[in-house]
Structures are given as C-alpha cells and as structure tokens.
Design a protein around this motif. Sequence first.
Motif, PDB file in Angstrom:
ATOM      1  N   LYS A 106       1.051  -7.005  -4.672  1.00 54.28           N
ATOM      2  CA  LYS A 106      -0.050  -6.035  -4.670  1.00 54.28           C
ATOM      3  C   LYS A 106      -1.292  -6.648  -5.327  1.00 54.28           C
ATOM      4  CE  LYS A 106      -0.307  -5.110  -9.218  1.00 54.28           C
ATOM      5  NZ  LYS A 106      -1.497  -5.280 -10.053  1.00 54.28           N
ATOM      6  N   PRO A 107      -2.487  -6.141  -5.057  1.00 54.26           N
ATOM      7  CA  PRO A 107      -2.793  -5.296  -3.906  1.00 54.26           C
ATOM      8  C   PRO A 107      -2.756  -6.125  -2.625  1.00 54.26           C
ATOM      9  CG  PRO A 107      -4.832  -5.912  -4.979  1.00 54.26           C
ATOM     10  CD  PRO A 107      -3.711  -6.461  -5.827  1.00 54.26           C
ATOM     11  N   LEU A 108      -2.739  -5.459  -1.483  1.00 59.23           N
ATOM     12  CA  LEU A 108      -2.664  -6.157  -0.198  1.00 59.23           C
ATOM     13  C   LEU A 108      -3.763  -7.192  -0.068  1.00 59.23           C
ATOM     14  CD1 LEU A 108      -1.587  -6.523   2.679  1.00 59.23           C
ATOM     15  CD2 LEU A 108      -2.893  -4.491   3.334  1.00 59.23           C
ATOM     16  N   GLY A 196      -3.876   0.011 -11.679  1.00 61.19           N
ATOM     17  CA  GLY A 196      -3.582   1.356 -11.233  1.00 61.19           C
ATOM     18  C   GLY A 196      -3.141   1.519  -9.798  1.00 61.19           C
ATOM     19  N   VAL A 197      -3.169   0.448  -8.998  1.00 60.75           N
ATOM     20  CA  VAL A 197      -2.916   0.604  -7.566  1.00 60.75           C
ATOM     21  C   VAL A 197      -1.498   1.101  -7.282  1.00 60.75           C
ATOM     22  CG1 VAL A 197      -2.187  -1.793  -7.148  1.00 60.75           C
ATOM     23  CG2 VAL A 197      -3.285  -0.479  -5.306  1.00 60.75           C
ATOM     24  N   HIS A 198      -0.533   0.741  -8.123  1.00 60.37           N
ATOM     25  CA  HIS A 198       0.834   1.234  -7.915  1.00 60.37           C
ATOM     26  C   HIS A 198       0.900   2.749  -8.123  1.00 60.37           C
ATOM     27  CE1 HIS A 198       2.820  -2.501  -7.230  1.00 60.37           C
ATOM     28  NE2 HIS A 198       2.489  -3.002  -8.393  1.00 60.37           N
ATOM     29  N   THR A 199       0.173   3.227  -9.107  1.00 59.41           N
ATOM     30  CA  THR A 199       0.154   4.663  -9.369  1.00 59.41           C
ATOM     31  C   THR A 199      -0.573   5.397  -8.252  1.00 59.41           C
ATOM     32  OG1 THR A 199       0.231   4.221 -11.743  1.00 59.41           O
ATOM     33  CG2 THR A 199      -0.485   6.408 -11.078  1.00 59.41           C
ATOM     34  N   VAL A 200      -1.627   4.789  -7.709  1.00 58.58           N
ATOM     35  CA  VAL A 200      -2.301   5.358  -6.542  1.00 58.58           C
ATOM     36  C   VAL A 200      -1.323   5.456  -5.381  1.00 58.58           C
ATOM     37  CG1 VAL A 200      -4.116   4.982  -4.822  1.00 58.58           C
ATOM     38  CG2 VAL A 200      -4.583   4.548  -7.238  1.00 58.58           C
ATOM     39  N   TRP A 205       2.070   8.705  -1.802  1.00 63.21           N
ATOM     40  CA  TRP A 205       3.432   8.877  -1.286  1.00 63.21           C
ATOM     41  C   TRP A 205       3.897  10.315  -1.479  1.00 63.21           C
ATOM     42  CZ3 TRP A 205       8.606   7.050  -3.721  1.00 63.21           C
ATOM     43  CH2 TRP A 205       9.608   6.956  -2.739  1.00 63.21           C
ATOM     44  N   PHE A 206       3.580  10.880  -2.636  1.00 62.52           N
ATOM     45  CA  PHE A 206       4.005  12.248  -2.936  1.00 62.52           C
ATOM     46  C   PHE A 206       3.137  13.303  -2.251  1.00 62.52           C
ATOM     47  CE2 PHE A 206       5.482  10.533  -7.320  1.00 62.52           C
ATOM     48  CZ  PHE A 206       6.654  10.048  -6.765  1.00 62.52           C
ATOM     49  N   VAL A 348      -2.599  -0.354   2.914  1.00 63.07           N
ATOM     50  CA  VAL A 348      -3.984  -0.153   3.349  1.00 63.07           C
ATOM     51  C   VAL A 348      -4.508   1.182   2.848  1.00 63.07           C
ATOM     52  CG1 VAL A 348      -5.446   0.271   5.371  1.00 63.07           C
ATOM     53  CG2 VAL A 348      -3.905  -1.695   5.339  1.00 63.07           C
ATOM     54  N   ASN A 349      -3.701   2.225   2.946  1.00 63.55           N
ATOM     55  CA  ASN A 349      -4.134   3.543   2.487  1.00 63.55           C
ATOM     56  C   ASN A 349      -4.391   3.564   0.985  1.00 63.55           C
ATOM     57  OD1 ASN A 349      -4.132   4.754   5.009  1.00 63.55           O
ATOM     58  ND2 ASN A 349      -2.027   5.478   4.835  1.00 63.55           N
ATOM     59  N   ALA A 350      -3.531   2.918   0.214  1.00 63.58           N
ATOM     60  CA  ALA A 350      -3.750   2.847  -1.233  1.00 63.58           C
ATOM     61  C   ALA A 350      -5.036   2.100  -1.543  1.00 63.58           C
ATOM     62  CB  ALA A 350      -2.561   2.175  -1.910  1.00 63.58           C
ATOM     63  N   LEU A 351      -5.265   0.994  -0.834  1.00 59.31           N
ATOM     64  CA  LEU A 351      -6.486   0.215  -1.035  1.00 59.31           C
ATOM     65  C   LEU A 351      -7.716   1.020  -0.640  1.00 59.31           C
ATOM     66  CD1 LEU A 351      -7.697  -2.538  -1.803  1.00 59.31           C
ATOM     67  CD2 LEU A 351      -7.375  -3.251   0.572  1.00 59.31           C
TER      68      LEU A 351
END
Length: 385
Positions: A106-108, A196-200, A205-206, A348-351
């Motif tokens: 991460k990130p992509l 923070g990208v993992h938390t994003v 996801w939720f 991609v969506n998280a980014l």
Amino acid sequence: MSLPANGKIRVALVGCGSIGRTHTAVILEQPELELAALIDPVPAAREALLEFIAGRAKPEAYDSIAAALAADREAIDLFVLATPSGLHISGALEVLNAGKHVVIEKPLDVDLTQAQQIEAAARQAADKGVLATVISQHRFDPASQAVAQAVEQGELGRLTSAIASVSWWRSQSYYDSGDWRGTWAMDGGGALMNQGVHTVDLLLWFLGKPVQVTGHTGLLAHQDIEVEDTAAAVISFESGALAVLHATTAAYPGLSAAVQVMGSHGSARIDTDQLAYFHATAEQSEDARMGVQGDWNLADERIAGFPAEAAQVADPTVYPVGHSRQYRDVIRAITQGAPPAVTVSDAVNALACVRAVYLSATLGKTINFDDVLAGKYNDIEVRVS
C-alpha cells in the motif's frame, strides 16, 4: 502458469528496505512460497537483506525487474513490490505485462491516474489468470472480519455513521530519514495517505461507496516536509451514512488506530486491530430505546468465531500478523485460480477517497467522489491547506 516440480510459488521481492524486510519475513513463513530473487538498485540494500535471511533462503540478486526476467523468465511466478509508493506504477505495469502475478504494498500508487492504469492492466491480466492484489492486511484481522460479516448480514441494522481515526506519532527524524519521505512525488501525501490509507480502506469496506467528501489538512508538528501531518474529513455514503475520518502523525507519543461503526440495531468498535466493542440485536430493548447503557459488550463472544490461528506466526514482533493472513489469501487465489479478497479496484477507491480529502482541503469545497474517479480534478496540484 506452471509451478516448479516442488510445487512452490517462486517469489521475487522488489525493494529491500524496511517494508521489504517485513514481506521477506512473511514469505519465509509460508511453506508454499520460495524466495527466488531479491531486486533493488542499491547493492547495500540487497546485501543487508541477504544477511537478514542467511541460512533460510538463497535468492538470486538483481538490480531491476528487467534483469531478473532476462536472467530466467520462468524462475519467478510472483513479484512483490515493496518499493517507494511513487515507483509502483512502473513496477506493476512491467510485471503484469510480463504475465506474472503481483502483490503491491500500500498505497497502490501516489497518483490516482496511474493507479487507474494499474487497475486497467490488472483487469486484462485477470482474464489470463494472472493475479494482482494490494496489501490491505487489516481486512484480514479477526476483528475486521467479524464487523464485515455483521454489516453484510444486516446485524447492525441500517448503518448510520462511523468514526475512523489514526492517532499516531512520527518524529521529525522519521521524515528526515529519507529524501522521499514527506513528499508528494514519492509518498503521495502524509498522515492520511501513508499511515491512514488502511483505515480508509476499512471504512469503505464497511460503509460502501462515498458520495461527497469535505476535508481539511494541516502541517502542525513537523517541518521541511511537503505533506500534511494532520487531516480531518466528513464523508457521506450512498447508503446515507455519515463518517468522520481523522489521521495524524502529530499525536505524541502515539495513540491508536480505531474504527467505530454505528447502526440502528447495533454498533462495533475496532481499536488497535482488536474488537473492543460489539453489540447487535434483532429487537431493541426498552432500555436501549431510552439510551440507557447496559452490559451489552459482546465482543469476546463475537470474536470467538474468528480465531487468529488462520495466520502462521513465528514472531509477531518481526512483522504485522495481517500480512501473513493476506499472504494466505494470495496463495489460495493463485493455487485455486480464484480472485484475491482484495482487488486493485478496492485500492483505487481508497486512493480516490484520500485524493478527495486533499482536493477538498486545497480547493476549500466539498468534492463529489465520482468526479474524482472520472478525472475531473486531474490537473489540480494538491497542497496542505
């Protein structure tokens, strides 16, 4: 893609720095994997990692992906990209064009347009049975799995809101330790992008797809870096749910990362990768309707259905256990010819969500998520507000 006679998936690690060492430790723990190559343009980095794994593996050493492919194209099945984020685009496209599986840390990428190029290449590769995935190890934490299942099955009722916060500390020496740290070109951002990208990713996801994002950023406790050390945003989702997103590397001496999800029939809180609170009920009690708090924390009961034994852990101080769990998924996907649990499109969506926060902070207005995905703001150079 055929495997060698011993049935092992041959892995090339690209990038022999600190995160490369994390991946190396995980790879060596998986009986289905063989560390076949180390790739880094810096000889000292390769040599240090070779010393770290002495006696456990004998990988070949190369200075580039091209050199490894030229030496023996069939000797590698899977490439793991553990390079600085700004180099992911070139490495991913080179590997996918060669028809090889790829795992990207991460990130992509630091740039959404480049990330979407990787996404397009990954879709074409998938049609040929080639896997591409991005590290999102916290999706594999038992706590995250428990909450995701509850959301999917509607146990929390209608999701109404969420709070996602990463409250960490990074010293000035952390940013000074590498010229690429704290830069837009190679880090792609600061506390939100890097930490923070993992938390994003968990938040999306939720709660699903974002609709609008309003954000602010600041550089408040560090100097001589381009990016933010603090970010805060409000996000609306297609479901109507609202979320507060916060990330900082200016919370001395460092607190926790937490995601709290709230719904009409239940709520859950993950703190430091553990299920700190969980309650769901098919029918609200009178006390609940009046807002009276009872002894309703069923976290221990719920987490019992998601044992941590699924991960193979030798020494949890060496690497995050989530990486090991995600590697088990990668192995499953490759050996079964199935899609990975985390897709490039997820990344991609998280980014894009992170980019939307930065755009909102830069432009001083609310940003439509779909406009970011469509490239409406591609020519905007983001900055700390």
